[in-house]
Scaffold this active site. Structure first.
Site, short mmCIF file in Angstrom:
data_model
loop_
_atom_site.label_atom_id
_atom_site.label_comp_id
_atom_site.label_asym_id
_atom_site.label_seq_id
_atom_site.Cartn_x
_atom_site.Cartn_y
_atom_site.Cartn_z
N SER A 209 0.79 -9.50 -6.02
CA SER A 209 2.36 -8.49 -4.71
C SER A 209 3.41 -7.55 -6.04
CB SER A 209 3.09 -9.29 -3.92
OG SER A 209 3.85 -9.15 -2.99
N ASN A 210 3.80 -6.88 -4.74
CA ASN A 210 4.91 -6.15 -5.44
C ASN A 210 6.39 -6.41 -4.67
OD1 ASN A 210 5.31 -4.20 -2.79
ND2 ASN A 210 2.94 -4.20 -3.01
N HIS A 211 7.19 -5.66 -5.48
CA HIS A 211 8.90 -5.93 -4.80
C HIS A 211 9.12 -5.53 -3.36
CE1 HIS A 211 10.45 -7.40 -8.27
NE2 HIS A 211 9.24 -6.47 -8.66
N SER A 212 8.40 -4.50 -2.76
CA SER A 212 8.68 -3.97 -1.20
C SER A 212 9.43 -5.22 -0.55
CB SER A 212 7.59 -3.39 -0.41
OG SER A 212 8.10 -3.65 0.91
N ALA A 276 3.89 -1.44 1.77
CA ALA A 276 3.72 -1.20 0.35
C ALA A 276 2.28 -2.58 -0.51
CB ALA A 276 4.41 -2.02 -0.94
#
Ligand code: CTP
Length: 403
Positions: A209-212, A276
């Protein structure tokens, strides 16, 4: 704070137990910059003192229709109001309003009023379901008054649960904001907003995943709702609560987000892709949890690119619709954003940096440059994501206007 700054709001309080929550409503409105004229019925003063409202609004509280010097108060306060709100509105007040009675200051002011009216009923669930109340509510709606549906939940102590509860102060203030703004250019347009991060499964317990956090997308969705748009939010993983008034579809991975966008796009007037989505996913997610120390596990995860949601769905956009993307970059911000604007056939792209202080993922602020099709460029100063949401919607309104 938009849209309250300098606006005069008449806040009527009738005699229900929920009137204690109205103190907070008055306070939030005053803090947001509104001038709040509180009008209390006699019964309301049995529950909360006028002095409390005076303290939180910094203004005189009105209650008496008779008395020297008060003769024209009901005309004056109604004329000066941008919005007439009654919270809580008791069953008795709804009945009197439905029949045009004017035997106290609040009901007389309602008759003299020409601004939009927002009624926030609160009462016992059986009183709310009573045929007489139902009829009064439907008549008030026919008169053009906006009646907020009470919430389900615990009623006064010992009365159990049911529909009749007044919504929480923040939700009422959001409805008031919507009532002040909903005649704008986005009113009744269908707006689709995506927010947050997708999660691509590695195995049943792990993901990429990502930091959004979803803050920017949720702020845009809320601001569009406030402007009267019919908003659908498609949210991946988010770290902040999603306000209950937003109609929301929750998704997990890019494939689900793509399907949800594809389903809504043909009927969407404005798509804002603030999400994101992950760019890569494990090529073949393991069906069982990967165990460490097993000889079959090399430790390497084979990745495949996910579908680009914008590119794979854009062909089905509604003719004449507006499509806005975001670009998050760590280098060559404007050049990279500009090629995404062209490559993804966008009308506008909001370029933000993942490395600049105060911008990008996570925080409450952002600093962006807005690039438009045809070469337009506008550098926007650092501001809160809530304020930026309104700037972005202003630019979208201008774009729709210019067509
Ligand atoms: N986006 C999308 N589908 C993806 C990835 C991104 O529709 N699989 C959208 C985003 O929601 C955003 C825009 O495309 O509105 C740009 O996203 P960004 O992550 O900045 O760019 P990418 O297309 O992923 O390109 P790159 O990885 O090269 O930066």
């Amino acid at each position: 704070m938009r849209p309250f700054e300098g606006r005069r709001i008449l806040l009527g309080i009738t005699g229900g137990i929920a009137s204690y929550k109205s103190v907070m409503v008055a306070r939030l409105l005053a803090q947001a910059g509104a001038e709040v004229d509180v009008v209390m019925t006699r019964a309301a003063q049995e529950f909360v003192g006028a002095i409390t409202f005076e303290a939180v609004t910094g203004r005189r509280v009105y209650s008496e229709i008779f008395g020297s010097g008060n003769a024209l108060d009901h005309i004056k306060i109604a004329r000066e109001a941008s919005l007439f709100v009654v919270a809580p509105a008791t069953a008795d007040f709804l009945a009197r309003a439905a029949h045009g009675l004017a035997d106290d200051l609040l009901s007389a002011a309602l008759l003299a009023n020409t601004s939009p009216v927002l009624l926030v009923p609160a009462m016992n669930d059986r009183m709310w379901s009573n045929a007489q109340t139902r009829q009064n509510v439907s008549h008030l709606e026919q008169l053009g008054y906006d009646v907020v549906e009470p919430e389900e939940g615990p009623l006064a102590v010992g009365e159990g649960e049911g529909p009749g509860r007044m919504p929480e102060p923040e939700a009422i203030v959001a409805r008031i904001a919507r009532s002040l703004e909903r005649k704008g250019k986005l009113a009744s347009l269908r707006i689709l907003v995506t927010a947050g991060a997708t999660r691509e499964a590695i195995d049943p317990v792990r993901f990429i995943s990502n930091h959004s956090t979803g803050k920017m997308g949720i702020a845009i969705a809320l601001a569009a709702w406030r402007r009267g748009a019919a908003v659908t939010l498609i949210a991946g993983h988010v770290d902040v609560p999603i306000p209950g008034m937003l109609s929301t579809t929750r998704v997990g991975d890019v494939a689900q987000m793509r399907d949800a966008v594809a389903q809504n796009l043909p009927s969407t007037d404005v798509l804002i892709m603030a999400a994101a989505p992950a760019d890569f996913r494990p090529s073949s997610p393991a069906s069982q949890k990967m165990k460490k120390g097993k000889s079959s596990e090399s430790g390497a995860i084979q990745l495949t690119q996910t579908d680009d949601i914008l590119k794979s769905t854009i062909a089905n956009r509604k003719p004449g619709s507006v499509v806005v993307g975001f670009a998050l970059e760590t280098e060559n911000l404007l050049a990279n954003s500009s090629s995404k604007l062209d490559g993804k056939q966008l009308d506008m792209i909001i370029a933000n940096s993942a490395v600049e202080k105060g911008a990008g993922f996570g925080g409450d602020t952002n600093r962006v440059t807005i690039l438009s099709r045809g070469g337009g460029r506008e550098d926007i100063a650092l501001m809160s994501k809530t304020e930026l949401a309104d700037v972005i919607l202003d630019r979208i309104e201008a774009l729709i206007d210019g067509r």
